[in-house]
Design a protein around this motif. Structure first.
Motif, PDB file in Angstrom:
ATOM      1  N   ALA A 102       1.123  -1.319  -0.393  1.00 29.40           N
ATOM      2  CA  ALA A 102       0.132  -0.331  -0.404  1.00 29.40           C
ATOM      3  C   ALA A 102       1.378   1.396  -0.148  1.00 29.40           C
ATOM      4  N   TYR A 103      -0.104   2.728  -0.513  1.00 25.96           N
ATOM      5  CA  TYR A 103       1.288   3.615  -0.171  1.00 25.96           C
ATOM      6  C   TYR A 103       0.071   4.982   0.314  1.00 25.96           C
ATOM      7  N   ASP A 104       0.839   5.817   0.360  1.00 29.62           N
ATOM      8  CA  ASP A 104       0.334   6.933   1.163  1.00 29.62           C
ATOM      9  C   ASP A 104       1.044   8.564   1.038  1.00 29.62           C
ATOM     10  N   ILE A 105       0.529   8.463  -0.227  1.00 31.19           N
ATOM     11  CA  ILE A 105       0.693  10.976  -0.706  1.00 31.19           C
ATOM     12  C   ILE A 105       0.178  11.335   0.836  1.00 31.19           C
ATOM     13  N   GLY A 106       0.785  12.738   0.483  1.00 33.00           N
ATOM     14  CA  GLY A 106      -0.281  14.456   1.384  1.00 33.00           C
ATOM     15  C   GLY A 106       0.642  15.025   1.425  1.00 33.00           C
ATOM     16  N   ALA A 107      -0.332  15.486   2.283  1.00 33.92           N
ATOM     17  CA  ALA A 107       0.973  17.151   2.605  1.00 33.92           C
ATOM     18  C   ALA A 107       0.600  17.288   4.128  1.00 33.92           C
ATOM     19  N   ILE A 108       1.178  17.801   5.094  1.00 40.13           N
ATOM     20  CA  ILE A 108       1.237  18.321   6.511  1.00 40.13           C
ATOM     21  C   ILE A 108       1.597  19.621   7.100  1.00 40.13           C
ATOM     22  N   TYR A 109       0.572  20.313   7.632  1.00 40.24           N
ATOM     23  CA  TYR A 109       0.885  21.925   8.053  1.00 40.24           C
ATOM     24  C   TYR A 109       1.094  21.597   9.015  1.00 40.24           C
ATOM     25  N   TYR A 110       2.394  21.830  10.051  1.00 39.58           N
ATOM     26  CA  TYR A 110       2.594  22.100  11.305  1.00 39.58           C
ATOM     27  C   TYR A 110       2.849  23.946  11.818  1.00 39.58           C
ATOM     28  N   TRP A 111       1.459  23.932  12.649  1.00 45.98           N
ATOM     29  CA  TRP A 111       0.970  25.399  13.120  1.00 45.98           C
ATOM     30  C   TRP A 111       1.364  25.694  14.479  1.00 45.98           C
ATOM     31  N   TYR A 112       2.285  26.269  15.043  1.00 47.02           N
ATOM     32  CA  TYR A 112       2.345  26.887  16.671  1.00 47.02           C
ATOM     33  C   TYR A 112       1.963  28.394  16.515  1.00 47.02           C
ATOM     34  N   PRO A 113       0.960  28.381  17.057  1.00 46.65           N
ATOM     35  CA  PRO A 113      -0.088  29.527  17.880  1.00 46.65           C
ATOM     36  C   PRO A 113       0.378  30.069  18.684  1.00 46.65           C
ATOM     37  N   SER A 122       9.858  31.770  12.062  1.00 45.19           N
ATOM     38  CA  SER A 122       8.947  30.864  12.396  1.00 45.19           C
ATOM     39  C   SER A 122       8.977  29.780  11.943  1.00 45.19           C
ATOM     40  N   ALA A 123       8.279  28.848  13.122  1.00 44.46           N
ATOM     41  CA  ALA A 123       8.466  27.376  13.501  1.00 44.46           C
ATOM     42  C   ALA A 123       7.541  26.491  12.290  1.00 44.46           C
ATOM     43  N   ASP A 124       6.611  27.825  12.081  1.00 40.07           N
ATOM     44  CA  ASP A 124       5.337  26.616  11.318  1.00 40.07           C
ATOM     45  C   ASP A 124       6.277  26.670  10.153  1.00 40.07           C
ATOM     46  N   THR A 125       5.715  24.709  10.096  1.00 40.97           N
ATOM     47  CA  THR A 125       6.464  24.069   8.772  1.00 40.97           C
ATOM     48  C   THR A 125       5.465  22.894   7.689  1.00 40.97           C
ATOM     49  N   ALA A 126       5.908  23.675   6.571  1.00 40.54           N
ATOM     50  CA  ALA A 126       5.036  22.673   5.652  1.00 40.54           C
ATOM     51  C   ALA A 126       5.782  21.377   4.676  1.00 40.54           C
ATOM     52  N   GLU A 127       4.986  20.445   4.595  1.00 39.09           N
ATOM     53  CA  GLU A 127       5.903  19.578   4.584  1.00 39.09           C
ATOM     54  C   GLU A 127       4.906  18.416   3.200  1.00 39.09           C
ATOM     55  N   VAL A 128       5.145  18.171   2.274  1.00 38.78           N
ATOM     56  CA  VAL A 128       4.762  16.788   1.648  1.00 38.78           C
ATOM     57  C   VAL A 128       5.452  14.987   2.014  1.00 38.78           C
ATOM     58  N   TYR A 129       4.861  14.100   1.593  1.00 36.68           N
ATOM     59  CA  TYR A 129       5.118  13.145   2.007  1.00 36.68           C
ATOM     60  C   TYR A 129       5.217  11.925   1.306  1.00 36.68           C
ATOM     61  N   PHE A 130       5.737  10.682   1.333  1.00 41.50           N
ATOM     62  CA  PHE A 130       4.973   9.358   0.703  1.00 41.50           C
ATOM     63  C   PHE A 130       5.899   8.543   1.554  1.00 41.50           C
ATOM     64  N   ASP A 147      10.635  26.591   5.207  1.00 41.29           N
ATOM     65  CA  ASP A 147      11.993  26.028   6.601  1.00 41.29           C
ATOM     66  C   ASP A 147      11.496  25.233   7.619  1.00 41.29           C
ATOM     67  N   LEU A 148      12.335  24.526   8.249  1.00 40.80           N
ATOM     68  CA  LEU A 148      11.539  23.715   8.678  1.00 40.80           C
ATOM     69  C   LEU A 148      11.767  23.684  10.375  1.00 40.80           C
ATOM     70  N   PHE A 149      10.518  24.095  11.288  1.00 38.58           N
ATOM     71  CA  PHE A 149      10.597  24.165  12.435  1.00 38.58           C
ATOM     72  C   PHE A 149      11.759  24.953  13.293  1.00 38.58           C
ATOM     73  N   GLY A 150      11.827  25.999  12.415  1.00 38.92           N
ATOM     74  CA  GLY A 150      12.273  27.013  12.080  1.00 38.92           C
ATOM     75  C   GLY A 150      14.133  27.864  12.119  1.00 38.92           C
ATOM     76  N   TYR A 151      14.478  27.116  11.728  1.00 39.13           N
ATOM     77  CA  TYR A 151      16.069  26.975  11.073  1.00 39.13           C
ATOM     78  C   TYR A 151      15.811  27.061   9.998  1.00 39.13           C
ATOM     79  N   ALA A 152      16.742  28.171  10.006  1.00 36.56           N
ATOM     80  CA  ALA A 152      16.901  29.579   8.816  1.00 36.56           C
ATOM     81  C   ALA A 152      17.361  28.354   7.554  1.00 36.56           C
ATOM     82  N   ASP A 153      16.656  29.152   6.560  1.00 30.66           N
ATOM     83  CA  ASP A 153      16.997  28.412   4.990  1.00 30.66           C
ATOM     84  C   ASP A 153      17.387  27.280   5.509  1.00 30.66           C
ATOM     85  N   SER A 154      16.350  26.147   5.528  1.00 31.10           N
ATOM     86  CA  SER A 154      16.145  24.872   6.586  1.00 31.10           C
ATOM     87  C   SER A 154      15.085  23.780   4.695  1.00 31.10           C
ATOM     88  N   ASP A 155      14.338  24.987   3.914  1.00 26.41           N
ATOM     89  CA  ASP A 155      13.841  24.238   3.230  1.00 26.41           C
ATOM     90  C   ASP A 155      14.541  23.512   1.999  1.00 26.41           C
TER      91      ASP A 155
END
Length: 243
Positions: A102-113, A122-130, A147-155
């Motif tokens: 089986a497979y799973d493809i999608g996207a997730i957004y991590y939000w830190y209000p 910002s630590a807010d992060t968007a990822e796609v996954y497979f 950018d990944l969880f606030g790390y600079a220039d980490s997209d």
């Protein structure tokens, strides 16, 4: 990975219609854990967390949902940060290549209000996954669009998750995991993490799990201002309920 399962009926109906889910399954979950560990790193300074969410899954394979947890890692980093919750929203599609794969493809957004000081990345992060699963073995790759969880220039950062979930007795599952986190332009912070655990599921929807997790993070880089090494080995106990 704070239960937010109380959707108003009209909103849920619209959401189901949007994904063609005439016969969709709606489930919710809530959990209390001794330590919220994400990709091997504590998000709560080794303190307990309350978590929860809901999922909507259509017969077509389309799904979406949200999940949340109490956290402290951002406010631990600076007294000028007020964020103490993580809210994730995700959507995707699950299908199969064969009866056993089986497979799973999608996207997730991590939000830190919360409130943050000026200049904070910002630590807010968007990822796609497979992900792909063959029997009890799973493999999943996540790719950061921001950018990944606030790390600079980490997209462009990536995380590889390998897992084994073996049901060795009625209601009992052995949980094994190994992961590798790559962080673009922040290579010193990259690491490997792993987990050995066991879960006991009960017929009433409750489950209890125990796990041992560890990483090879650099202690100096993953020790917070409170002096806690949040990448160190630890044992975790979690009580959960699915509705």
């Amino acid at each position: 990975m704070s239960s937010r399962s109380a959707l108003r009926a009209p909103s849920l109906a619209l959401a189901l219609a949007a994904c063609g889910a005439a016969d969709a399954a709606v489930t919710s979950n809530v959990a209390l854990t001794s330590d919220y560990v994400f990709r091997g790193v504590s998000q709560t300074d080794r303190e307990p967390a309350i978590q929860g969410g809901f999922d909507v899954t259509a017969d077509s394979g389309v799904y979406f949902g949200t999940w949340g947890s109490s956290i402290s890692w951002l406010s631990d980093a600076s007294p000028d940060i007020s964020s103490n919750v993580e809210i994730d929203g995700y959507a995707g599609y699950r299908g199969s290549f064969s009866d056993s794969v089986a497979y799973d493809i999608g996207a997730i957004y991590y939000w830190y209000p919360g409130s943050y000081p000026g200049g904070f990345n910002s630590a807010d992060t968007a990822e796609v996954y497979f992900g792909i699963t063959a029997g009890i073995v799973g493999l999943k790759y996540s790719y950061a669009l921001t950018d990944l969880f606030g790390y600079a220039d980490s997209d462009g950062s990536g995380y590889l998750d390998a897992s084994v979930n073996w049901g060795f007795a009625d209601g009992w599952t052995l949980n094994l995991h190994g992961g590798k986190q790559w962080i673009e332009n922040n290579e010193d912070f990259e690491y490997v993490d792993w987990k050995v655990g066991v879960t006991k599921a009960f017929e009433n929807g409750f489950s209890i799990s125990a796990a041992y997790v560890d990483t090879d993070t650099e202690e100096a880089l993953y020790t917070n201002p409170q002096g806690e090494y949040i990448g160190d080995s630890t044992a975790i106990l979690t009580l959960a309920r699915t509705f």
